[in-house]
Design an enzyme around this catalytic site. Sequence first.
Site, PDB file in Angstrom:
ATOM      1  N   LYS A  15     -11.905   4.385 -13.082  1.00 24.25           N
ATOM      2  CA  LYS A  15     -12.699   5.244 -12.210  1.00 24.25           C
ATOM      3  C   LYS A  15     -12.266   4.995 -10.774  1.00 24.25           C
ATOM      4  O   LYS A  15     -12.325   3.864 -10.287  1.00 24.25           O
ATOM      5  CB  LYS A  15     -14.191   4.928 -12.351  1.00 24.25           C
ATOM      6  CG  LYS A  15     -15.100   6.050 -11.900  1.00 24.25           C
ATOM      7  CD  LYS A  15     -14.999   7.245 -12.831  1.00 24.25           C
ATOM      8  CE  LYS A  15     -16.150   8.217 -12.656  1.00 24.25           C
ATOM      9  NZ  LYS A  15     -16.056   9.363 -13.597  1.00 24.25           N
TER      10      LYS A  15
ATOM     11  N   THR B  67     -15.003   5.999 -18.227  1.00 26.68           N
ATOM     12  CA  THR B  67     -14.907   5.735 -16.794  1.00 26.68           C
ATOM     13  C   THR B  67     -16.274   5.866 -16.127  1.00 26.68           C
ATOM     14  O   THR B  67     -16.548   5.215 -15.119  1.00 26.68           O
ATOM     15  CB  THR B  67     -13.897   6.672 -16.114  1.00 26.68           C
ATOM     16  OG1 THR B  67     -14.357   8.026 -16.193  1.00 26.68           O
ATOM     17  CG2 THR B  67     -12.528   6.551 -16.757  1.00 26.68           C
TER      18      THR B  67
ATOM     19  N   ARG C 129       8.001  -2.296  28.359  1.00 28.68           N
ATOM     20  CA  ARG C 129       7.505  -1.127  27.640  1.00 28.68           C
ATOM     21  C   ARG C 129       6.124  -1.406  27.066  1.00 28.68           C
ATOM     22  O   ARG C 129       5.697  -2.559  26.941  1.00 28.68           O
ATOM     23  CB  ARG C 129       8.450  -0.741  26.502  1.00 28.68           C
ATOM     24  CG  ARG C 129       8.508  -1.764  25.379  1.00 28.68           C
ATOM     25  CD  ARG C 129       9.277  -1.257  24.173  1.00 28.68           C
ATOM     26  NE  ARG C 129       9.310  -2.243  23.092  1.00 28.68           N
ATOM     27  CZ  ARG C 129       9.754  -2.014  21.867  1.00 28.68           C
ATOM     28  NH1 ARG C 129      10.226  -0.799  21.556  1.00 28.68           N
ATOM     29  NH2 ARG C 129       9.755  -2.948  20.943  1.00 28.68           N
TER      30      ARG C 129
ATOM     31  N   GLN D  94       9.998  -6.381  15.212  1.00 32.98           N
ATOM     32  CA  GLN D  94      10.266  -7.292  14.089  1.00 32.98           C
ATOM     33  C   GLN D  94       9.884  -8.726  14.448  1.00 32.98           C
ATOM     34  O   GLN D  94       9.305  -9.448  13.628  1.00 32.98           O
ATOM     35  CB  GLN D  94      11.744  -7.220  13.702  1.00 32.98           C
ATOM     36  CG  GLN D  94      12.145  -5.935  13.007  1.00 32.98           C
ATOM     37  CD  GLN D  94      12.599  -4.846  13.954  1.00 32.98           C
ATOM     38  OE1 GLN D  94      12.199  -4.820  15.125  1.00 32.98           O
ATOM     39  NE2 GLN D  94      13.428  -3.927  13.457  1.00 32.98           N
TER      40      GLN D  94
ATOM     41  N   HIS E  35       4.901   5.007  19.571  1.00 29.11           N
ATOM     42  CA  HIS E  35       5.724   5.129  20.767  1.00 29.11           C
ATOM     43  C   HIS E  35       4.938   5.703  21.945  1.00 29.11           C
ATOM     44  O   HIS E  35       4.156   6.652  21.797  1.00 29.11           O
ATOM     45  CB  HIS E  35       6.921   6.034  20.490  1.00 29.11           C
ATOM     46  CG  HIS E  35       7.821   5.533  19.401  1.00 29.11           C
ATOM     47  ND1 HIS E  35       8.530   4.366  19.507  1.00 29.11           N
ATOM     48  CD2 HIS E  35       8.111   6.039  18.175  1.00 29.11           C
ATOM     49  CE1 HIS E  35       9.241   4.173  18.408  1.00 29.11           C
ATOM     50  NE2 HIS E  35       8.993   5.169  17.579  1.00 29.11           N
TER      51      HIS E  35
END
Length: 286
Positions: free
Chosen positions: A12, A57, A169, A212, A240
């Site tokens: 379910k 279910t 940035r 990263q 961005h």
Amino acid sequence: MKFSLGANRYGKAECRLVRVVRDGGRHEITDLNVSTSLSGDLEETHLTGDNSAVLPTDSQKNTVYAFAREFGVPSIEEFALRLGGHFVSSQEAVHTANVRMEQYGWNRLGDHSFSRAGDEVRTAGVTVTSDSAWVTGGLTGLTVMNTTDSEFHGFPRDAYTTLPETHDRILATAVDAKWRFSTLDVPWNAAYAMIREALISGFVETYSLSLQQTLFAMGSRVLEKVPEVAEVRLALPNKHHFPVDLSPFGMDNPNEIFLAADRPYGLIEGTVVRDDAPEEGLAWSS
């Protein structure tokens, strides 16, 4: 031509459950989305339509609500373990139960008034068999931003590269994290709070030369702070923010005005693993 039945399961999906604890005039709410999935000796229902081993279910859905009333929801991990254990122990044909949880946050406005707490969702995945169980936790939609202390340069350039290098940035992402526990002896709610704080502090306190690098710092911080966690998997979309060229209007832009682009976006994914983490019986839940 012959065919064979491969891996299969049923359950379910997305049982919406809101539980209100009425402690006098001050209430607490738990808002969940619960999915259950069972597998085992279920070939006959596929091959012949024999449903003698198929717990409906609808019964799975009803169990979710009944268990919430009978046992409460001390944590989504504990609730999922209880549900999974029940299905495996009560149904002879069921060998494995998978339970997936999403928990939606609410901010308190008063004793019995609340507002929805944005897009962040706590998650848990539990797999229970007749002789073992393992748990993954997680969160999605945790949106964070550093307005400086982020750079991106030194990357290779080819005939199609137009991106300029930058030494200052905005770095923003919506954290999608999963982690697996190496034990079931965990203070689940406290562990979640510590993991969430470790992810945030890893993001905030890392001077980032790449997303990263930030990912590895965030995952490492979790493993440092919560010894019960064996590994952390992170997916970090790069939200961005591009500086807008205001020169056509005779204006400069000292990193002040940005276009927030929603797509396309870079997607950085990785796993940080504890070197001595036990492997047997533990796996990422689908």
